[in-house]
Design a protein around this motif. Structure first.
Motif, PDB file in Angstrom:
ATOM      1  N   GLN A 404     -32.793   6.531 -27.213  1.00 17.30           N
ATOM      2  CA  GLN A 404     -34.137   7.086 -27.147  1.00 17.30           C
ATOM      3  C   GLN A 404     -34.260   8.105 -26.009  1.00 17.30           C
ATOM      4  O   GLN A 404     -33.530   8.045 -25.021  1.00 17.30           O
ATOM      5  N   GLU A 414     -38.829   8.056 -27.931  1.00 18.58           N
ATOM      6  CA  GLU A 414     -38.592   8.461 -29.306  1.00 18.58           C
ATOM      7  C   GLU A 414     -37.106   8.394 -29.612  1.00 18.58           C
ATOM      8  O   GLU A 414     -36.262   8.628 -28.739  1.00 18.58           O
ATOM      9  N   GLU A 415     -36.804   8.102 -30.851  1.00 17.81           N
ATOM     10  CA  GLU A 415     -35.407   7.999 -31.260  1.00 17.81           C
ATOM     11  C   GLU A 415     -34.722   9.366 -31.210  1.00 17.81           C
ATOM     12  O   GLU A 415     -35.311  10.383 -31.570  1.00 17.81           O
ATOM     13  N   ILE A 416     -33.491   9.388 -30.740  1.00 15.55           N
ATOM     14  CA  ILE A 416     -32.685  10.609 -30.781  1.00 15.55           C
ATOM     15  C   ILE A 416     -32.217  10.834 -32.211  1.00 15.55           C
ATOM     16  O   ILE A 416     -31.600   9.958 -32.825  1.00 15.55           O
ATOM     17  N   GLN A 417     -32.524  11.990 -32.725  1.00 14.36           N
ATOM     18  CA  GLN A 417     -32.132  12.297 -34.092  1.00 14.36           C
ATOM     19  C   GLN A 417     -30.636  12.635 -34.156  1.00 14.36           C
ATOM     20  O   GLN A 417     -30.054  13.162 -33.215  1.00 14.36           O
ATOM     21  N   ASN A 418     -30.042  12.332 -35.290  1.00 17.02           N
ATOM     22  CA  ASN A 418     -28.644  12.678 -35.579  1.00 17.02           C
ATOM     23  C   ASN A 418     -27.640  12.003 -34.646  1.00 17.02           C
ATOM     24  O   ASN A 418     -26.515  12.475 -34.493  1.00 17.02           O
ATOM     25  N   ASN A 433     -23.588   4.212 -38.934  1.00 17.58           N
ATOM     26  CA  ASN A 433     -24.791   5.016 -39.073  1.00 17.58           C
ATOM     27  C   ASN A 433     -25.994   4.119 -38.851  1.00 17.58           C
ATOM     28  O   ASN A 433     -26.103   3.053 -39.462  1.00 17.58           O
ATOM     29  N   TYR A 434     -26.886   4.582 -37.995  1.00 20.41           N
ATOM     30  CA  TYR A 434     -28.046   3.759 -37.679  1.00 20.41           C
ATOM     31  C   TYR A 434     -28.827   3.436 -38.950  1.00 20.41           C
ATOM     32  O   TYR A 434     -29.082   4.302 -39.779  1.00 20.41           O
ATOM     33  N   THR A 460     -24.015  12.020 -29.343  1.00 21.86           N
ATOM     34  CA  THR A 460     -25.309  12.704 -29.426  1.00 21.86           C
ATOM     35  C   THR A 460     -25.075  14.208 -29.407  1.00 21.86           C
ATOM     36  O   THR A 460     -24.026  14.686 -28.975  1.00 21.86           O
TER      37      THR A 460
END
Length: 621
Positions: A404, A414-418, A433-434, A460
């Motif tokens: 996050q 917030e969640e880190i995308q990708n 994969n999440y 990330t």
């Protein structure tokens, strides 16, 4: 036809004929326009240090301009309307009062107007006068000389010369020279305060004595970017300097300011080895520089030490928060990025640790430089968590990991995308994969030994996590969680961060200071790379590919910029063309053998090259 005749007259002057002569037209009068244009182009390019009379005669023979005996078709007289006339007689005819210059006459069997014939003879006379007046020895050019040369070139281009009956003589001392003394350093290392390069320009005679001339002397001075940039590394200069006869001076000083560059707070301030810029003196009027030079280029070197990193590590004891509200059990912790990022907005217990802050800042800067920007960087993040005695049992958690970032506007995570999630087991890596698979976390109690030696593994892109949460955690012994509802256990977290760099370096831009450059002047060509590269094996090919250049910076330099010095030749091309660059290697040994790889070329914009009029006529005549 008159252009062909003019070209042949020029060739006669190259051969330095000492008697009045005319070019015979029998070999060219029946040619097509295209054929004669080709002959003229060849004639106009027949000069240079290595050119011999034999070379010229061979070329004339190939063009069919020699007679059967291998001699140039010339004579001491020409036939004008059937009457043989010498050069003096033709001149008298052309200058006779009331002569009709539009009248067509036959010259050795070729019809031309008297005006055409007059122009050709004027060209011959003007070139002879220039040779005698200006080019027997190295002499300074006056402003009148410069104007005359410029006018001559323009008139030759449009095939006409306006002769003047009188010439203005400026009483200048041809033995005077402008000596350039550099009174300061031109090599600066890790500069922390503003300094400057000071030039002392002294008018001297041939014995080195200072002289105050009784006429004005002027020259131009400008700075040229190389890998060092004006406004960032130094203060630019571009002006004309005049030493007026009214001042009674024999010398002047000029200073170029160099800015401090010891800080590492921007990509332009991060390099290891050298950066270069140049001070150029040119266009002297009423004097020459020492060594009979018409331009002087002075390199200035900025040297510093800097090293990029591709990893950082941090270990600390923390309280790992474990929620137990009867619904979910979510361990979470904050990362070192959360505590040290510049916009965290609160006092961090670690921000006074100079070594830790320096390591963090260097890692962030390296990510920016290696990847082009922080947003383009790819990271590996490997935390290792060990629970201490407060949590006095062994347990296994099945959980969805969540990386996050903190939103400074909403104060929410917030969640880190990708992001990619996984565990590191031995020498293998398992990716998850999440939301697809869960991860089993082994929580070790007091004195326990990790039986697997495994570690969390995350990837990330363009961001580092502020917090790591393990959501939806299910404990094997969840019934043992009765109180307190929110539990914190002592633990140690070791964090390791890596920059992933598997991309070969490329060229982002190729530039040179815009302007007009004449034969003998130096043009610094600056190449900007996509990331810091090693300059030791880089080569540039220019023009037709025969020009090879190496960086002007020292071979041990690592930088995003390299400077290549191109000296304008005596007969320059219209444009400056980069064919290709080879041997580009970054700090992680990713390599680009040849750029570009599609065979395309790069024309450097804003650069105009021309013949130095003085040098051209001196070599040609």
């Amino acid at each position: 036809m008159k252009r062909v005749l003019s070209g042949i007259l020029i060739v006669l002057m190259i051969l330095q004929m000492n008697y009045p002569a005319f070019a015979h037209t029998s070999d060219t009068k029946n040619n097509s326009i295209e054929e004669n244009e080709t002959i003229l182009d060849k004639l106009e390019n027949m000069y240079g240090d290595d050119l011999t009379e034999e070379d010229i005669l061979n070329e004339l023979s190939n063009m069919g301009l020699l007679d059967d005996e291998g001699k140039l078709n010339v004579s001491e007289s020409i036939m004008v309307d059937g009457t043989p006339m010498t050069l003096d007689q033709v001149k008298q005819l052309l200058n006779r009062e009331g002569v009709d210059l539009s009248k067509a006459v036959t010259v050795d069997g070729t019809k031309i107007t008297l005006a055409d014939l007059k122009i050709m003879i004027e060209i011959e006379e003007e070139l002879a006068r220039l040779k005698k007046e200006y080019f027997e020895n190295a002499v300074p050019l006056t402003e009148d000389h410069n104007k005359a040369l410029e006018s001559l070139f323009k008139q030759i281009e449009r095939e006409g010369i306006a002769l003047t009956s009188e010439s203005t003589e400026i009483p200048i001392n041809n033995d005077l020279r402008l000596k350039v003394d550099i009174t300061t350093e031109t090599f600066f290392a890790n500069l922390s305060d503003e300094e400057g390069v000071t030039l002392h320009l002294i008018i001297v005679d041939k014995n080195g004595n200072w002289v105050v001339p009784d006429y004005d002397i002027s020259f131009k001075i400008k700075t040229l970017d190389g890998s060092a940039k004006s406004g960032t590394h130094y203060q630019s200069k571009d002006e004309t300097i005049t030493i007026s006869k009214d001042w009674g001076l024999s010398n002047v000083f000029q200073t170029v300011t160099v800015y401090p560059f010891s800080q590492n707070d921007s990509p332009d301030m991060r390099w290891n080895g050298e950066k270069k810029f140049y001070i150029q003196l040119y266009d002297p009027i009423n004097i020459l520089f020492e060594g009979d030079a018409r331009n002087v280029t002075i390199p200035v070197t900025l040297n510093k030490s800097y090293s990029w990193v591709d990893n950082m590590g941090f270990s600390r004891d923390v309280e790992l928060t474990i929620k137990d509200d009867g619904i979910q059990h979510d361990p979470s912790y904050s990362t070192i990025h959360y505590y040290l990022r510049p916009d965290n907005g609160f006092y961090s217990p670690y921000e006074d640790d100079g070594a830790l802050v320096g390591m963090y800042n260097n890692f962030i800067a390296s990510a920016e430089d290696i990847s082009g920007s922080f947003e383009n960087a790819e990271f590996e993040y490997l935390p290792y968590i060990k629970i201490f005695t407060n949590f006095n049992r062994n347990d296994t958690i099945t959980t969805y990991p969540l990386l996050q970032v903190s939103n400074n506007d909403t104060y929410e995570y917030e969640e880190i995308q990708n992001a990619q999630y996984g565990v590191l087991e031995g020498i293998g890596v398992n990716y998850y994969n999440y939301g697809v698979k869960t991860i089993e976390l082994l929580m070790l109690g007091a004195g326990a030994v990790d039986p697997h030696g495994r570690q969390l593994y995350f990837k990330t892109y363009g961001v580092l996590p502020d917090r790591v949460s393990f959501t939806g955690a299910v404990y094997t012994n969840s019934s043992d969680f009765t109180s307190p509802r929110y539990m914190e256990v002592a633990s140690n977290i070791s964090e390791y961060y890596y920059i992933i760099d598997k991309t070969a370096p490329s060229v982002k831009n190729i530039t040179a200071p815009a302007g007009e450059y004449q034969s003998g002047q130096v043009i610094p060509i600056t190449v900007e790379f996509s990331e810091p590269v090693k300059l030791n094996n880089i080569q540039m090919r220019l023009q037709d590919g025969s020009v090879h250049l190496s960086p002007a910076e020292s071979s041990g330099t690592i930088s995003k910029y390299a400077t290549f010095l191109y000296t304008v030749p005596k007969n320059p091309d219209n444009s400056l063309l980069v064919r290709f660059i080879t041997g580009i290697v970054d700090i992680n040994y990713n390599k680009t053998a040849v750029w570009p790889d599609d065979g395309s070329t790069k024309t450097i914009s804003g650069v105009e090259m021309g013949i130095d009029k003085l040098a051209a006529f001196k070599d040609l005549y």
